[in-house]
Scaffold this active site. Structure first.
Site, PDB file in Angstrom:
ATOM      1  CD  GLU A 273     -12.478  -1.880   7.795  1.00  0.00           C
ATOM      2  OE1 GLU A 273     -11.308  -2.277   7.945  1.00  0.00           O
ATOM      3  OE2 GLU A 273     -12.819  -0.707   7.999  1.00  0.00           O
TER       4      GLU A 273
ATOM      5  CG  ASP B 218     -13.371   3.751   7.082  1.00  0.00           C
ATOM      6  OD1 ASP B 218     -14.135   4.726   7.037  1.00  0.00           O
ATOM      7  OD2 ASP B 218     -12.422   3.665   7.877  1.00  0.00           O
TER       8      ASP B 218
ATOM      9  CB  SER C   5      -0.875  -0.009   1.259  1.00  0.00           C
ATOM     10  OG  SER C   5      -1.781   1.059   1.227  1.00  0.00           O
TER      11      SER C   5
ATOM     12  N   GLY D 197      -2.687   2.970   9.576  1.00  0.00           N
ATOM     13  CA  GLY D 197      -3.099   3.327  10.940  1.00  0.00           C
ATOM     14  C   GLY D 197      -3.147   4.821  11.164  1.00  0.00           C
TER      15      GLY D 197
ATOM     16  N   GLY E 157      -5.846   6.984   9.755  1.00  0.00           N
ATOM     17  CA  GLY E 157      -7.135   7.614   9.482  1.00  0.00           C
ATOM     18  C   GLY E 157      -7.513   7.710   8.019  1.00  0.00           C
ATOM     19  CG  LEU E 158      -5.389   9.188   5.187  1.00  0.00           C
ATOM     20  CD1 LEU E 158      -4.304   9.635   4.209  1.00  0.00           C
ATOM     21  CD2 LEU E 158      -6.560  10.176   5.129  1.00  0.00           C
ATOM     22  N   GLY E 159      -7.993   5.047   6.027  1.00  0.00           N
ATOM     23  CA  GLY E 159      -8.700   3.849   5.563  1.00  0.00           C
ATOM     24  C   GLY E 159      -7.815   2.749   4.994  1.00  0.00           C
ATOM     25  CB  SER E 160      -4.324   1.614   5.550  1.00  0.00           C
ATOM     26  OG  SER E 160      -4.290   1.237   6.914  1.00  0.00           O
ATOM     27  CB  SER E 161      -8.032  -1.271   8.281  1.00  0.00           C
ATOM     28  OG  SER E 161      -9.151  -0.456   8.472  1.00  0.00           O
TER      29      SER E 161
HETATM   30  N1  LIG Z   1      -0.633  -2.719   3.463  1.00  0.00           N
HETATM   31  C1  LIG Z   1      -1.087  -3.421   4.487  1.00  0.00           C
HETATM   32  N2  LIG Z   1      -0.545  -4.624   4.767  1.00  0.00           N
HETATM   33  C2  LIG Z   1      -1.009  -5.359   5.794  1.00  0.00           C
HETATM   34  N3  LIG Z   1      -1.983  -4.964   6.643  1.00  0.00           N
HETATM   35  C3  LIG Z   1      -2.533  -3.770   6.424  1.00  0.00           C
HETATM   36  C4  LIG Z   1      -2.123  -2.943   5.350  1.00  0.00           C
HETATM   37  N4  LIG Z   1      -2.844  -1.819   5.405  1.00  0.00           N
HETATM   38  C5  LIG Z   1      -3.669  -1.930   6.474  1.00  0.00           C
HETATM   39  N5  LIG Z   1      -3.495  -3.093   7.085  1.00  0.00           N
HETATM   40  C6  LIG Z   1      -4.212  -3.586   8.284  1.00  0.00           C
HETATM   41  O1  LIG Z   1      -5.005  -2.501   8.771  1.00  0.00           O
HETATM   42  C7  LIG Z   1      -4.523  -2.059  10.066  1.00  0.00           C
HETATM   43  C8  LIG Z   1      -4.610  -0.548  10.152  1.00  0.00           C
HETATM   44  O2  LIG Z   1      -5.927  -0.237  10.458  1.00  0.00           O
HETATM   45  P1  LIG Z   1      -6.326   1.059  11.278  1.00  0.00           P
HETATM   46  O3  LIG Z   1      -7.791   1.102  11.348  1.00  0.00           O
HETATM   47  O4  LIG Z   1      -5.531   1.104  12.526  1.00  0.00           O
HETATM   48  O5  LIG Z   1      -5.804   2.240  10.384  1.00  0.00           O
HETATM   49  P2  LIG Z   1      -6.419   2.929   9.097  1.00  0.00           P
HETATM   50  O6  LIG Z   1      -7.424   2.033   8.438  1.00  0.00           O
HETATM   51  O7  LIG Z   1      -5.274   3.374   8.283  1.00  0.00           O
HETATM   52  O8  LIG Z   1      -7.132   4.171   9.736  1.00  0.00           O
HETATM   53  P3  LIG Z   1      -8.737   4.474   9.894  1.00  0.00           P
HETATM   54  O9  LIG Z   1      -9.444   3.166  10.126  1.00  0.00           O
HETATM   55  O10 LIG Z   1      -8.822   5.379  11.097  1.00  0.00           O
HETATM   56  O11 LIG Z   1      -9.118   5.134   8.621  1.00  0.00           O
HETATM   57  C9  LIG Z   1      -3.100  -2.568  10.116  1.00  0.00           C
HETATM   58  O12 LIG Z   1      -2.637  -2.700  11.461  1.00  0.00           O
HETATM   59  C10 LIG Z   1      -3.238  -3.901   9.406  1.00  0.00           C
HETATM   60  O13 LIG Z   1      -3.860  -4.849  10.237  1.00  0.00           O
HETATM   61  C1  LIG Z   2     -14.006   6.965  13.110  1.00  0.00           C
HETATM   62  C2  LIG Z   2     -14.640   6.081  12.029  1.00  0.00           C
HETATM   63  O1  LIG Z   2     -15.432   6.930  11.185  1.00  0.00           O
HETATM   64  C3  LIG Z   2     -13.623   5.328  11.197  1.00  0.00           C
HETATM   65  C4  LIG Z   2     -12.734   6.176  10.484  1.00  0.00           C
HETATM   66  O2  LIG Z   2     -11.863   5.382   9.732  1.00  0.00           O
HETATM   67  C5  LIG Z   2     -15.506   5.084  12.691  1.00  0.00           C
HETATM   68  C6  LIG Z   2     -16.302   4.256  11.699  1.00  0.00           C
HETATM   69  O3  LIG Z   2     -16.794   4.803  10.688  1.00  0.00           O
HETATM   70  O4  LIG Z   2     -16.408   3.059  11.984  1.00  0.00           O
END
Ligand SMILES: Nc1ncnc2c1ncn2[C@@H]1O[C@H](COP(=O)(O)OP(=O)(O)OP(=O)(O)O)[C@@H](O)[C@H]1O
Ligand SMILES: C[C@@](O)(CCO)CC(=O)[O-]
Length: 372
Positions: free
Chosen positions: A199, A210, A145, A150, A152-156
């Protein structure tokens, strides 16, 4: 018919308003990000092994499991062809999978984040493999990616959508090229549904915004048009202050606001908060040099803020041309800014098959959100 290899790509997201309200059933406004995406390579194996490569999480080597150790007997709710309401999260299966992941590796230590990411994959794999008619008995997967993870830009969510899409394709529940609208609709619903299950493994009780944004995306819609035509800085500031009043702010996010404000630009925190990312809106009339200067100031501050310049409205999930010759090693080792190029995502639309539906969604999860 299932092929032997897939490359999937799904976008990150930005929540413009309502990130916390949406968890309580209120409306949020969110958009998919352009060029900030997750990519996943799926390759068929026939030796009965699963190989998972997650270099972005710091895993030095692949994790390997024989498919025979998975607890298929605990799967009881594979309603892939039924309505979304029928799909319940399977806690018993999840706990069993977690224990397999935490016990299973003698060749390397796996930290908590890596374990959750691996459990997410195994959870979806076990559910979807059960009952599937496929010649895939095992697979090699690599996920990469260029999104900050982690933050806030929705990597998960983009990770979840890539996994769901690759597995649904491999096991023959959906098939590219999503030729007609009906296939489009059905496939994207199924992807979104399974990504939401992923998720849940990653987040517990996500609102579903997300994964929906990462699935559906939207045509390119620049932040410039958006902020000029409809909303003014006051809204953005108000959103930020409201989130601060909920206690999800962070002093470093206020610092970003302070620096951008010196250039008459408006900023708010985005996502869950408590750190992570802030989003600064750039109007059409802001000259390029000014943007470069803000970025320089942000980089040069004691926090060394990292800046990503993007627009809202990236493509939703896409299945990339399987003829692309990128191999596993190249994909594993690629610099983040080369991922789009080596996977072929930068090539013209005719080389990719993308699922895109834009609409105001009253979600199956109870919240309403507008995908920009
Ligand atoms: N490229 C990747 N490779 C492996 N796991 C990933 C990858 N991207 C995201 N993940 C998984 O998603 C988790 C990050 O999720 P987290 O919700 O903490 O952050 P985010 O999705 O970037 O932020 P948010 O949910 O606030 O938008 C990582 O710890 C991992 O489990
Ligand atoms: C903070 C929140 O909006 C996630 C942001 O990634 C909560 C959600 O939508 O589940």
């Amino acid at each position: 018919m299932s092929s032997d290899r897939y490359i999937i790509s799904a976008p990150g997201k930005v929540i413009l308003f309502g990130e916390h309200a949406v968890v309580h059933g209120k409306t949020a406004i969110a958009g998919s990000l352009d060029e900030l995406r997750t990519y996943a390579l799926f390759e068929k194996r026939i030796d009965g092994y699963l190989e998972l490569n997650l270099p972005d999480l710091g895993l030095q080597r692949a994790i390997l499991w024989p498919t025979s150790i998975l607890p298929y007997n605990l799967v009881n709710n594979v309603e892939t062809k039924e309505g979304p309401q029928k799909l319940q999260f399977n806690d018993i299966l999840f706990h069993k999978i977690k224990s397999i992941v935490s016990n299973g590796q003698d060749n390397q230590e796996i930290n908590h984040k890596q374990q959750i990411a691996a459990s997410t994959f195994l959870y979806l794999y076990t559910c979807l493999k059960y009952n599937s008619q496929t010649s895939w008995d095992g697979m090699t997967i690599c996920v990469r990616s260029n999104l900050p993870i982690g933050s806030g830009l929705g990597s998960s969510a983009s990770y979840s959508v890539c996994l769901a899409t690759g597995l649904l394709l491999a096991f023959g529940y959906i098939s590219p090229p999503f030729e007609n609208k009906q296939d489009f609709k059905k496939s994207s619903e199924l992807i979104n549904l399974w990504a939401y299950q992923a998720e849940k493994v990653l987040h517990g009780t996500p609102s579903g915004v997300d994964n929906s944004v990462a699935t559906y995306g939207k045509r390119r819609y620049s932040v410039h048009q958006w902020s000029d035509s409809k909303y003014k800085g006051g809204f953005i500031d108000m959103g930020h202050h409201l989130l601060n009043s909920l206690g999800v702010g962070h002093p470093s996010l206020d610092k970003v606001r302070e620096i951008a404000a010196q250039y008459d630009l408006h900023t708010k925190l985005t996502g869950a908060g408590g750190g992570g990312c802030a989003v600064t809106f750039i109007r059409n009339d802001v000259p390029k040099e000014k943007v470069e200067n803000v970025k320089k100031d942000l980089n040069a501050s004691p926090h060394c803020f990292e800046c990503y310049e993007t627009s809202i409205g990236g493509h939703g999930v896409g299945v990339l041309d399987t003829c692309i010759s990128t191999d596993l090693q190249e994909f594993l080792k690629s610099e983040k800014n080369k991922l789009a190029e080596i996977t072929g995502w930068k090539r013209t639309d005719e080389f990719r098959m993308s699922l895109r539906i834009n609409e105001l969604r009253k979600s199956i999860y109870g919240s309403t959100f507008l995908i920009l």
